[in-house]
Scaffold this active site. Structure first.
Site, PDB file in Angstrom:
ATOM      1  N   ASP A 109       0.841  -1.195   0.000  1.00 29.99           N
ATOM      2  CA  ASP A 109       0.000   0.000   0.000  1.00 29.99           C
ATOM      3  C   ASP A 109       0.881   1.251   0.000  1.00 29.99           C
ATOM      4  O   ASP A 109       2.040   1.192   0.426  1.00 29.99           O
ATOM      5  CB  ASP A 109      -0.887   0.029   1.252  1.00 29.99           C
ATOM      6  CG  ASP A 109      -1.847  -1.142   1.299  1.00 29.99           C
ATOM      7  OD1 ASP A 109      -2.161  -1.697   0.236  1.00 29.99           O
ATOM      8  OD2 ASP A 109      -2.281  -1.486   2.419  1.00 29.99           O
TER       9      ASP A 109
HETATM   10  N1  URA Z   1      -1.038  -5.957   3.942  1.00 27.40           N
HETATM   11  C1  URA Z   1      -1.569  -4.733   3.941  1.00 27.40           C
HETATM   12  O1  URA Z   1      -2.622  -4.505   4.526  1.00 27.40           O
HETATM   13  N2  URA Z   1      -0.925  -3.760   3.272  1.00 27.40           N
HETATM   14  C2  URA Z   1       0.239  -3.949   2.637  1.00 27.40           C
HETATM   15  O2  URA Z   1       0.787  -3.017   2.057  1.00 27.40           O
HETATM   16  C3  URA Z   1       0.785  -5.232   2.654  1.00 27.40           C
HETATM   17  C4  URA Z   1       0.139  -6.229   3.309  1.00 27.40           C
END
Ligand code: URA
Length: 248
Positions: A109
């Site tokens: 993310d």
């Molecule tokens: N899980 C998440 O919620 N976000 C990420 O970026 C990676 C794994």
């Protein structure tokens, strides 16, 4: 690096296993080498092994595949995408200077930091993200509140999310931080669903405040500073391949 570009013919032949450069020069002199159908006897001749058809005694010369493997320490505020006209900063901006056509393997993310692999090895990337291979990914998650045994058990055993039950995960409490009223968890998952760690923690009653990926399969950042990248070592590439049943 994965790009060959134009190189002297004898160098290409030597890389492809036709002997020493000297021996390969001899092959050229003897008229046994063709480039795009034309016999070449001139020693300085250059060719591009990715684009030109090079033959020795009528047999196509193939170079061993070489790919580029990069580990990036992703910063927050950077999008995991190759092209996005709307994204101010993408992971591609952080690896400027890399000429190979690498792409990110999986996704972090925008606000997640940590280890992100980029490569132009499509087969490896496919396997690393395929649930069948269950490549472990370890995150340090700072979550709201003090996490108790019941929530830990739920996270470990599986939590029902809107896209189904999560597979068993390893979860340990690193420490409770009373001054921030948060808990630091180390979570290893073997799936790669969208926003999975955040959704798991939210469902367990502990929203994520910060998320950092410490480990991707056998890869760790070691002392790579935030925002920096490095090429994988030969051993790391071999370990990655072994993890998904490819021979190094
Ligand atoms: N899980 C998440 O919620 N976000 C990420 O970026 C990676 C794994």
């Amino acid at each position: 690096m994965s790009e060959y570009g134009r190189q002297r013919l004898q160098k290409i032949l030597a890389q492809a296993g036709y002997g020493s450069r000297r021996a390969c020069e001899e092959l050229i002199r003897q008229g046994r080498v063709r480039v795009n159908g034309q016999v070449v006897t001139q020693l300085g001749t250059q060719a591009d092994p990715r684009q030109d058809v090079i033959e020795v005694d009528g047999r196509r010369v193939r170079l061993p595949e070489t790919h580029t493997y990069i580990l990036l320490h992703k910063l927050a505020g950077v999008m995991t995408t190759r092209h996005d006209p709307h994204a101010k900063r993408t992971v591609m901006h952080l690896i400027q200077g890399v000429t190979a056509p690498v792409f990110p393997v999986g996704r972090l993310d925008a606000d997640t930091t940590g280890a992100l692999l980029l490569t132009d090895d499509g087969e490896l990337a496919y396997r690393l993200t395929h649930p069948r291979y269950g490549v472990p990914k370890t995150y340090l998650a700072e979550v709201r509140g003090e996490v108790r045994e019941q929530a830990l058990r739920a996270l470990r055993e599986g939590i029902m999310l809107e896209d189904g039950l999560t597979a068993p995960a390893q979860v340990e409490v690193v420490r409770y931080q009373p001054e921030r009223q948060t808990t630091l968890l180390r979570i290893t998952i073997h799936e790669g669903r969208k926003r999975q760690v955040k959704r798991m923690c939210q469902a367990a009653g502990h929203p994520v405040v910060r998320l950092h990926r410490e480990r991707f399969g056998p890869l760790t950042l070691r002392d790579l500073p935030p925002g920096a990248w490095r090429h994988l070592t030969t051993e790391e590439v071999a370990a990655l391949k072994r993890a998904v049943g490819l021979s190094p």
